[in-house]
Design an enzyme around this catalytic site. Structure first.
Site, PDB file in Angstrom:
ATOM      1  N   LYS A 192       0.824  -1.221   0.000  1.00  0.00           N
ATOM      2  CA  LYS A 192       0.000   0.000   0.000  1.00  0.00           C
ATOM      3  C   LYS A 192       0.853   1.264   0.000  1.00  0.00           C
ATOM      4  O   LYS A 192       0.510   2.252  -0.657  1.00  0.00           O
ATOM      5  CB  LYS A 192      -0.931   0.018   1.213  1.00  0.00           C
ATOM      6  CG  LYS A 192      -0.209   0.007   2.537  1.00  0.00           C
ATOM      7  CD  LYS A 192      -1.138  -0.075   3.708  1.00  0.00           C
ATOM      8  CE  LYS A 192      -0.349  -0.270   4.995  1.00  0.00           C
ATOM      9  NZ  LYS A 192       0.454  -1.514   5.009  1.00  0.00           N
ATOM     10  N   GLU A 240      -4.955  -5.474  -5.246  1.00  0.00           N
ATOM     11  CA  GLU A 240      -6.152  -5.570  -4.398  1.00  0.00           C
ATOM     12  C   GLU A 240      -5.790  -5.674  -2.920  1.00  0.00           C
ATOM     13  O   GLU A 240      -6.452  -5.098  -2.055  1.00  0.00           O
ATOM     14  CB  GLU A 240      -6.983  -6.778  -4.819  1.00  0.00           C
ATOM     15  CG  GLU A 240      -8.221  -7.039  -3.960  1.00  0.00           C
ATOM     16  CD  GLU A 240      -9.269  -5.939  -4.080  1.00  0.00           C
ATOM     17  OE1 GLU A 240      -9.423  -5.176  -3.106  1.00  0.00           O
ATOM     18  OE2 GLU A 240      -9.908  -5.848  -5.134  1.00  0.00           O
ATOM     19  N   LYS A 278      -4.003   4.074   2.539  1.00  0.00           N
ATOM     20  CA  LYS A 278      -5.149   3.318   2.012  1.00  0.00           C
ATOM     21  C   LYS A 278      -6.235   4.267   1.494  1.00  0.00           C
ATOM     22  O   LYS A 278      -6.864   3.984   0.469  1.00  0.00           O
ATOM     23  CB  LYS A 278      -5.705   2.408   3.109  1.00  0.00           C
ATOM     24  CG  LYS A 278      -4.732   1.297   3.497  1.00  0.00           C
ATOM     25  CD  LYS A 278      -5.185   0.535   4.729  1.00  0.00           C
ATOM     26  CE  LYS A 278      -4.164  -0.516   5.117  1.00  0.00           C
ATOM     27  NZ  LYS A 278      -4.510  -1.210   6.384  1.00  0.00           N
TER      28      LYS A 278
END
Length: 425
Positions: free
Chosen positions: A104, A128, A204
């Site tokens: 991330k 993902e 995120k």
């Protein structure tokens, strides 16, 4: 060929989960894709540390063993961090290897460059697992919301902070005690800075914003406030007011602009996010057509995150079969300005201390009137050293008004504003 061989960079918690799932779910993967996956080579830092899997995969410390192997078509990157992960993925894409990553930090900060590089080399770059662990939120936004206009995405996207705040609320623990317990249980790192200061959640939200609104926001574009300064008394008062204190990331459209923030918030006990406890995550997406939808599940862990990695791998395999590799994971793109503080409006929980003497509350109410703001609920408690503690829930006010309130109280010199948390009904 019904066999596709993989490489992997890193063999920590998530990497071990990926290896286990490839072995244990081989039949299901074959049934879905028509191809068998074999993890051929794994690059690690310390060969001796991973000898327990040496008979299953080829271990190496040399990236070239993967780069120069024509049999390896897909590479999983789970080493973490921004550097040298960016350089490694860059070399993989230049070598025409498809890449699946759970990184991330890297995708949030350097993703745009890597996405362009992947497209230029006809490769897939899937990520993902970079947001909310086992919750398939990115693909859902990209595919299931493709025809709907998302107006807001918000959620609890960090399991460490959610566990700590849950224990503070349910057990009455201090922040320090809850953090220590989280570390003992493996929910928090020995150095929890990125989690407790909100940086992990901010990364995120950057990715979620890009998927939801097509706009890349940078870390310096929005406020990030962690939970390391949350006081136990504010957690208790939130409960008394009928709320639960959570670290919430929010991104929403405001007057054709975008607003993003990560900060503690008071969530009404009647709101779905209030029931998301311990290490679990949840993301709520609001669309103009569908309304509110909630996606809930484990936000981290070996197998939940590995499941998202395997989902990306199967997508890459299907693209290989259909010869459609090289398309971006998310192609939605538009330029949106940042919303101004005057445009962003919410209710707030304010905790203040002031001298416990006549006239001080009148000063506070006068300042609130001067900025055209008002109270919904107010509680005053006796404090220490002649100070009273006042907890307030305001009516709707703008960020601009909140900033002006902070400035005016600072100028007064006798009233201290300790926190200002958004209220979510």
């Amino acid at each position: 060929m019904d066999v596709i061989k993989l490489g992997m960079i890193g063999l920590g918690t998530v990497g071990s989960g990926v290896l286990a799932m490839i072995q244990e779910h081989a039949d299901k993967i074959y049934a879905v894709t028509g191809r068998r996956l074999i993890l051929k080579t794994v690059m690690v830092r310390d060969l001796a540390k991973h000898q327990d899997v040496a008979e299953v995969v080829h271990l190496t410390t040399d990236l070239d063993d993967i780069l120069s192997d024509p049999e390896i078509q897909i590479v999983v990157e789970v080493m973490g961090g921004i550097h040298p992960a960016k350089e490694v993925i860059t070399q993989l894409l230049q070598a025409h290897k498809h890449v699946v990553t759970a990184n991330k930090d890297l995708i949030a900060t350097e993703g745009a460059d890597l996405i362009r590089l992947a497209r230029a080399n006809g490769c897939d770059l899937m990520y993902e697992a970079s947001v909310a662990g086992g919750i398939p939120i990115l693909r859902t936004i990209a595919d299931s919301f493709a025809a709907d206009q998302i107006t807001e995405v918000k959620g609890i996207v960090n399991g460490t902070t959610n566990y700590i705040l849950t224990q503070m609320a349910q057990q009455g623990w201090t922040y320090a005690a809850a953090l220590k317990q989280a570390q003992q249980l493996g929910f928090a790192e020995s150095d929890p800075t990125n989690d407790v200061q909100g940086k992990d959640a901010a990364y995120k939200m950057m990715i979620l914003s890009q998927f939801s609104f097509g706009t890349q926001v940078n870390l310096e574009d929005f406020e990030t406030t962690g939970i390391d300064a949350v006081a136990a008394q504010d957690v208790r008062q939130a409960t008394a007011f009928g709320y639960v204190l959570k670290l919430v990331g929010v991104a929403r459209l405001v007057d054709q602009g975008i607003f993003v923030e990560v900060a503690p918030a008071l969530v009404s006990v009647h709101h779905p996010l209030a029931g998301v406890n311990n290490e679990n995550n949840a993301v709520m997406v609001r669309g103009q057509a569908v309304g509110d939808t909630l996606f809930y599940g484990p936000g981290a862990g070996a197998l939940p995150t590995a499941n998202s990695v395997l989902s990306d791998i199967t997508t890459v395999v299907k693209n290989m079969i259909l010869k459609t590799n090289g398309n971006s994971f998310n192609r939605y793109s538009q330029a949106l300005p940042l919303a101004t503080p005057a445009q962003v409006k919410d209710r707030y929980y304010l905790a203040l201390t002031l001298p416990d003497q006549p006239g001080e509350m009148q000063k506070l109410t006068t300042v609130m009137a001067q900025i055209n703001a008002s109270f919904s609920q107010i509680v005053q408690q006796a404090g220490e050293n002649g100070q009273a503690r006042v907890m307030i829930i305001t009516h709707t006010m703008s960020k601009e008004q909140l900033h002006e309130l902070q400035q005016r109280l600072t100028a007064l010199g006798t009233i201290t504003l300790h926190c200002a948390y958004r209220v979510i009904e």
